[in-house]
Design a protein around this motif. Structure first.
Motif, mmCIF file in Angstrom:
data_model
loop_
_atom_site.group_PDB
_atom_site.id
_atom_site.type_symbol
_atom_site.label_atom_id
_atom_site.label_comp_id
_atom_site.label_asym_id
_atom_site.label_seq_id
_atom_site.Cartn_x
_atom_site.Cartn_y
_atom_site.Cartn_z
ATOM 1 N N SER A 1 0.813 -1.222 0.000
ATOM 2 C CA SER A 1 0.000 0.000 0.000
ATOM 3 C C SER A 1 0.846 1.272 0.000
ATOM 4 N N GLY A 2 2.127 1.151 0.333
ATOM 5 C CA GLY A 2 2.987 2.329 0.363
ATOM 6 C C GLY A 2 3.758 2.567 -0.920
ATOM 7 N N ILE A 3 3.654 1.655 -1.878
ATOM 8 C CA ILE A 3 4.483 1.749 -3.079
ATOM 9 C C ILE A 3 4.124 2.950 -3.942
ATOM 10 N N ILE A 4 2.868 3.050 -4.328
ATOM 11 C CA ILE A 4 2.485 4.148 -5.227
ATOM 12 C C ILE A 4 2.605 5.514 -4.544
ATOM 13 N N PRO A 5 2.188 5.676 -3.288
ATOM 14 C CA PRO A 5 2.434 6.962 -2.633
ATOM 15 C C PRO A 5 3.908 7.349 -2.598
ATOM 16 N N ALA A 6 4.802 6.364 -2.394
ATOM 17 C CA ALA A 6 6.234 6.659 -2.386
ATOM 18 C C ALA A 6 6.705 7.113 -3.758
ATOM 19 N N ILE A 7 6.191 6.479 -4.806
ATOM 20 C CA ILE A 7 6.538 6.867 -6.172
ATOM 21 C C ILE A 7 6.063 8.281 -6.463
ATOM 22 N N MET A 8 4.818 8.583 -6.097
ATOM 23 C CA MET A 8 4.255 9.909 -6.343
ATOM 24 C C MET A 8 5.046 10.989 -5.603
ATOM 25 N N ALA A 9 5.418 10.683 -4.367
ATOM 26 C CA ALA A 9 6.164 11.661 -3.576
ATOM 27 C C ALA A 9 7.528 11.941 -4.194
ATOM 28 N N GLN A 10 8.209 10.891 -4.637
ATOM 29 C CA GLN A 10 9.520 11.112 -5.250
ATOM 30 C C GLN A 10 9.401 11.877 -6.561
ATOM 31 N N ALA A 11 8.384 11.541 -7.362
ATOM 32 C CA ALA A 11 8.178 12.243 -8.629
ATOM 33 C C ALA A 11 7.901 13.721 -8.387
ATOM 34 N N ALA A 12 7.101 14.013 -7.357
ATOM 35 C CA ALA A 12 6.797 15.405 -7.019
ATOM 36 C C ALA A 12 8.053 16.139 -6.568
ATOM 37 N N GLN A 13 8.896 15.467 -5.798
ATOM 38 C CA GLN A 13 10.131 16.084 -5.329
ATOM 39 C C GLN A 13 11.076 16.374 -6.491
ATOM 40 N N LEU A 14 11.177 15.433 -7.429
ATOM 41 C CA LEU A 14 12.030 15.639 -8.605
ATOM 42 C C LEU A 14 11.529 16.822 -9.431
ATOM 43 N N ALA A 15 10.204 16.909 -9.575
ATOM 44 C CA ALA A 15 9.627 18.019 -10.333
ATOM 45 C C ALA A 15 9.916 19.344 -9.639
ATOM 46 N N ALA A 16 9.810 19.366 -8.313
ATOM 47 C CA ALA A 16 10.082 20.584 -7.548
ATOM 48 C C ALA A 16 11.550 20.975 -7.672
ATOM 49 N N ASP A 17 12.431 19.995 -7.634
ATOM 50 C CA ASP A 17 13.862 20.263 -7.773
ATOM 51 C C ASP A 17 14.171 20.863 -9.137
ATOM 52 N N ARG A 18 13.532 20.323 -10.189
ATOM 53 C CA ARG A 18 13.759 20.848 -11.543
ATOM 54 C C ARG A 18 13.249 22.275 -11.652
ATOM 55 N N ASP A 19 12.072 22.549 -11.071
ATOM 56 C CA ASP A 19 11.514 23.898 -11.103
ATOM 57 C C ASP A 19 12.451 24.871 -10.400
ATOM 58 N N GLY A 20 13.033 24.427 -9.287
ATOM 59 C CA GLY A 20 13.964 25.275 -8.550
ATOM 60 C C GLY A 20 15.211 25.566 -9.356
ATOM 61 N N GLU A 21 15.723 24.560 -10.046
ATOM 62 C CA GLU A 21 16.904 24.759 -10.890
ATOM 63 C C GLU A 21 16.590 25.724 -12.031
ATOM 64 N N ASP A 22 15.410 25.563 -12.639
ATOM 65 C CA ASP A 22 15.027 26.455 -13.753
ATOM 66 C C ASP A 22 14.914 27.904 -13.267
ATOM 67 N N GLU A 23 14.386 28.074 -12.047
ATOM 68 C CA GLU A 23 14.229 29.416 -11.506
ATOM 69 C C GLU A 23 15.586 30.063 -11.257
ATOM 70 N N VAL A 24 16.533 29.290 -10.734
ATOM 71 C CA VAL A 24 17.878 29.806 -10.498
ATOM 72 C C VAL A 24 18.534 30.202 -11.814
ATOM 73 N N ILE A 25 18.399 29.346 -12.830
ATOM 74 C CA ILE A 25 19.010 29.608 -14.135
ATOM 75 C C ILE A 25 18.420 30.858 -14.761
ATOM 76 N N SER A 26 17.072 31.042 -14.598
ATOM 77 C CA SER A 26 16.420 32.200 -15.210
ATOM 78 C C SER A 26 16.884 33.528 -14.611
ATOM 79 N N LYS A 27 17.435 33.464 -13.388
ATOM 80 C CA LYS A 27 17.874 34.682 -12.715
ATOM 81 C C LYS A 27 19.360 34.970 -12.950
ATOM 82 N N MET A 28 20.021 34.092 -13.650
ATOM 83 C CA MET A 28 21.468 34.273 -13.884
ATOM 84 C C MET A 28 21.702 35.267 -15.026
#
Length: 207
Positions: A180-207
């Motif tokens: 029962s914890g497999i799909i929630p764990a996958i979703m959480a990691q995918a969300a974290q990866l997406a957030a990390d990418r958004d953060g990197e894009d934001e940093v790059i846009s300000k350079m």
């Protein structure tokens, strides 16, 4: 569909074409299949209709979910029955194992290894190898039913300690003991990866 699940549409499941000795492994396969259907995701798997493979597919189909089976021609009568394959929503027959694995990778947004044998181990290790080489960042899960994958986790720790996982930060599979914890764990990691990418894009846009 929740915002977290937007990037996860299909889950590839690697597992045994035999039931194994522990009944909990078959039960875990059926339960994971039902979870995949419940979350509105598609199962991508090796097309087998026997053993744990069959249990996962049956669980998805009984829950009204979608199943894509990918199987080489020479394995059809070994790991499946042609009648059962006709019940899948989509069947892709490949010329060989290499094409099967590549197609499964391309069709999947995350990977789960349930208990299985050498084939299961080889498939999830290849996905981990591609992650180590920077070829993907898709979530990878070891479904550690009754501690089945404990020896594998110990081997990975040993490899790291001996200095062979030089990019170990890229090879960080999720270890989940309960289905029962497999799909929630996958979703959480995918969300974290997406957030990390958004953060990197934001940093790059300000350079």
């Amino acid at each position: 569909m929740t915002e977290q699940s937007v990037s996860i549409r299909s889950i590839c499941v690697y597992c045994g074409s035999r039931p194994g000795r522990d009944p909990s492994h078959m039960a875990a396969g059926r339960a994971l299949g039902r979870e995949i259907a419940e979350y509105g995701l598609r199962l991508v798997y090796g097309g087998g209709t026997k053993g744990i493979m069959g249990a996962v597919a049956s669980g998805v189909l009984s829950g009204g979910g979608q199943v894509t089976g990918i199987i080489p021609e020479f394995l059809i009568d070994m790991e499946a029955t042609r009648h059962s394959l006709g019940q899948l929503n989509e069947l892709i027959v490949t010329p060989d194992m290499h094409a099967r694995k590549h197609t499964m990778f391309e069709r999947s947004d995350a990977f789960v290894a349930l208990p299985g044998g050498i084939g299961t181990l080889e498939e999830i290790v290849e996905i981990m190898t591609w992650a180590q080489l920077g070829r993907h960042e898709k979530p990878m899960v070891f479904a550690n039913i009754n501690g089945f994958w404990d020896p594998m986790m110990e081997l990975l720790r040993h490899m790291t300690e001996e200095g062979f996982l030089h990019t170990a930060h890229r090879v960080q599979p999720l270890i989940v003991d309960d289905v029962s914890g497999i799909i929630p764990a996958i979703m959480a990691q995918a969300a974290q990866l997406a957030a990390d990418r958004d953060g990197e894009d934001e940093v790059i846009s300000k350079m």
